[in-house]
Write a protein that holds these residues in place. Structure first.
Motif, PDB file in Angstrom:
ATOM      1  N   UNK A  56       0.842  -1.198   0.000  1.00  0.00           N
ATOM      2  CA  UNK A  56       0.000   0.000   0.000  1.00  0.00           C
ATOM      3  C   UNK A  56       0.875   1.246   0.000  1.00  0.00           C
ATOM      4  N   UNK A  57       0.496   2.197  -0.845  1.00  0.00           N
ATOM      5  CA  UNK A  57       1.294   3.411  -0.991  1.00  0.00           C
ATOM      6  C   UNK A  57       0.494   4.651  -0.610  1.00  0.00           C
ATOM      7  N   UNK A  58       1.214   5.698  -0.280  1.00  0.00           N
ATOM      8  CA  UNK A  58       0.618   6.997  -0.003  1.00  0.00           C
ATOM      9  C   UNK A  58       1.515   8.081  -0.587  1.00  0.00           C
ATOM     10  N   UNK A  59       0.898   9.165  -1.033  1.00  0.00           N
ATOM     11  CA  UNK A  59       1.644  10.246  -1.661  1.00  0.00           C
ATOM     12  C   UNK A  59       1.151  11.599  -1.175  1.00  0.00           C
ATOM     13  N   UNK A  60       2.068  12.543  -1.123  1.00  0.00           N
ATOM     14  CA  UNK A  60       1.665  13.921  -0.902  1.00  0.00           C
ATOM     15  C   UNK A  60       0.892  14.406  -2.121  1.00  0.00           C
ATOM     16  N   UNK A  61      -0.084  15.260  -1.905  1.00  0.00           N
ATOM     17  CA  UNK A  61      -0.889  15.755  -3.018  1.00  0.00           C
ATOM     18  C   UNK A  61      -0.029  16.407  -4.096  1.00  0.00           C
ATOM     19  N   UNK A  62       1.036  17.044  -3.686  1.00  0.00           N
ATOM     20  CA  UNK A  62       1.876  17.792  -4.624  1.00  0.00           C
ATOM     21  C   UNK A  62       2.634  16.902  -5.606  1.00  0.00           C
ATOM     22  N   UNK A  63       2.729  15.598  -5.306  1.00  0.00           N
ATOM     23  CA  UNK A  63       3.495  14.705  -6.189  1.00  0.00           C
ATOM     24  C   UNK A  63       2.644  13.610  -6.807  1.00  0.00           C
ATOM     25  N   UNK A  64       1.379  13.542  -6.453  1.00  0.00           N
ATOM     26  CA  UNK A  64       0.515  12.490  -7.007  1.00  0.00           C
ATOM     27  C   UNK A  64       0.467  12.574  -8.522  1.00  0.00           C
ATOM     28  N   UNK A  65       0.606  11.418  -9.158  1.00  0.00           N
ATOM     29  CA  UNK A  65       0.590  11.363 -10.609  1.00  0.00           C
ATOM     30  C   UNK A  65       1.940  11.612 -11.244  1.00  0.00           C
ATOM     31  N   UNK A  82      10.742   9.783  -9.984  1.00  0.00           N
ATOM     32  CA  UNK A  82      10.213  11.144 -10.036  1.00  0.00           C
ATOM     33  C   UNK A  82      10.183  11.617 -11.488  1.00  0.00           C
ATOM     34  N   UNK A  83       8.998  11.854 -11.986  1.00  0.00           N
ATOM     35  CA  UNK A  83       8.805  12.326 -13.356  1.00  0.00           C
ATOM     36  C   UNK A  83       8.209  13.730 -13.345  1.00  0.00           C
ATOM     37  N   UNK A  84       8.282  14.380 -14.493  1.00  0.00           N
ATOM     38  CA  UNK A  84       7.710  15.729 -14.651  1.00  0.00           C
ATOM     39  C   UNK A  84       8.145  16.638 -13.512  1.00  0.00           C
ATOM     40  N   UNK A  85       9.420  16.640 -13.240  1.00  0.00           N
ATOM     41  CA  UNK A  85       9.931  17.399 -12.101  1.00  0.00           C
ATOM     42  C   UNK A  85       9.766  18.897 -12.301  1.00  0.00           C
ATOM     43  N   UNK A  86       9.493  19.568 -11.190  1.00  0.00           N
ATOM     44  CA  UNK A  86       9.272  21.006 -11.176  1.00  0.00           C
ATOM     45  C   UNK A  86      10.328  21.670 -10.281  1.00  0.00           C
ATOM     46  N   UNK A  87      10.596  22.940 -10.493  1.00  0.00           N
ATOM     47  CA  UNK A  87      11.551  23.629  -9.616  1.00  0.00           C
ATOM     48  C   UNK A  87      11.181  23.524  -8.133  1.00  0.00           C
ATOM     49  N   UNK A  88       9.900  23.492  -7.831  1.00  0.00           N
ATOM     50  CA  UNK A  88       9.485  23.390  -6.437  1.00  0.00           C
ATOM     51  C   UNK A  88       9.741  22.012  -5.826  1.00  0.00           C
ATOM     52  N   UNK A  89      10.186  21.058  -6.631  1.00  0.00           N
ATOM     53  CA  UNK A  89      10.594  19.761  -6.091  1.00  0.00           C
ATOM     54  C   UNK A  89      12.029  19.785  -5.566  1.00  0.00           C
ATOM     55  N   UNK A  90      12.721  20.890  -5.781  1.00  0.00           N
ATOM     56  CA  UNK A  90      14.096  21.017  -5.312  1.00  0.00           C
ATOM     57  C   UNK A  90      14.151  20.909  -3.797  1.00  0.00           C
ATOM     58  N   UNK A  91      14.970  19.993  -3.313  1.00  0.00           N
ATOM     59  CA  UNK A  91      15.065  19.738  -1.876  1.00  0.00           C
ATOM     60  C   UNK A  91      16.114  18.658  -1.635  1.00  0.00           C
ATOM     61  N   UNK A  92      16.434  18.465  -0.362  1.00  0.00           N
ATOM     62  CA  UNK A  92      17.188  17.279   0.032  1.00  0.00           C
ATOM     63  C   UNK A  92      16.155  16.182   0.332  1.00  0.00           C
ATOM     64  N   UNK A  93      16.327  15.054  -0.292  1.00  0.00           N
ATOM     65  CA  UNK A  93      15.401  13.932  -0.129  1.00  0.00           C
ATOM     66  C   UNK A  93      16.019  12.902   0.820  1.00  0.00           C
TER      67      UNK A  93
END
Length: 121
Positions: A56-65, A82-93
């Protein structure tokens, strides 16, 4: 001891893709949940995606899809595609896992060292 080691971060242009890996090693009996968090400068750490042992998986709304979490139980490894990356995805993971060590009856939380993802043209 148990270690989590992340890999796969880097610099990518908007719209691009990256695949993060999180390899767990050590005296592992079982892994309950594996999660990916991220922390951008000046922001709190947030949960991006999670997967439990049953799949079972869960995702933040900002990354769903756009993001897909998966795991290979035989390899004790988790992934974040991670596909269709956006500048707002910039972070330390950061990879996080709830792991039961051999000889223990408890699950404990473990964290990786983090991997930088930068989305910029």
């Amino acid at each position: 001891q148990v270690q989590l080691v992340e890999s796969g971060g880097g610099l990518v242009q908007p719209g691009g893709s990256l695949r993060l890996s999180c390899a767990a090693s050590g005296s592992i009996f079982s892994i309950n949940a594996m999660n990916w968090y991220r922390q951008a400068p000046g922001k709190e750490r947030e949960l991006v995606a999670g997967i439990i042992s049953g799949g079972t998986t869960t995702y933040a709304d900002s990354v769903k899809g756009r993001f897909t979490i998966s795991r290979d139980n035989a390899k004790n490894t988790g992934y974040l595609q991670m596909n269709s990356l956006k500048p707002e995805d910039t972070a330390v993971y950061y990879c996080n896992a709830r792991i039961r060590r051999r000889g223990s009856i408890y699950h404990d939380d473990y964290w990786g060292q983090g991997t930088q993802v930068t989305v910029s043209s």
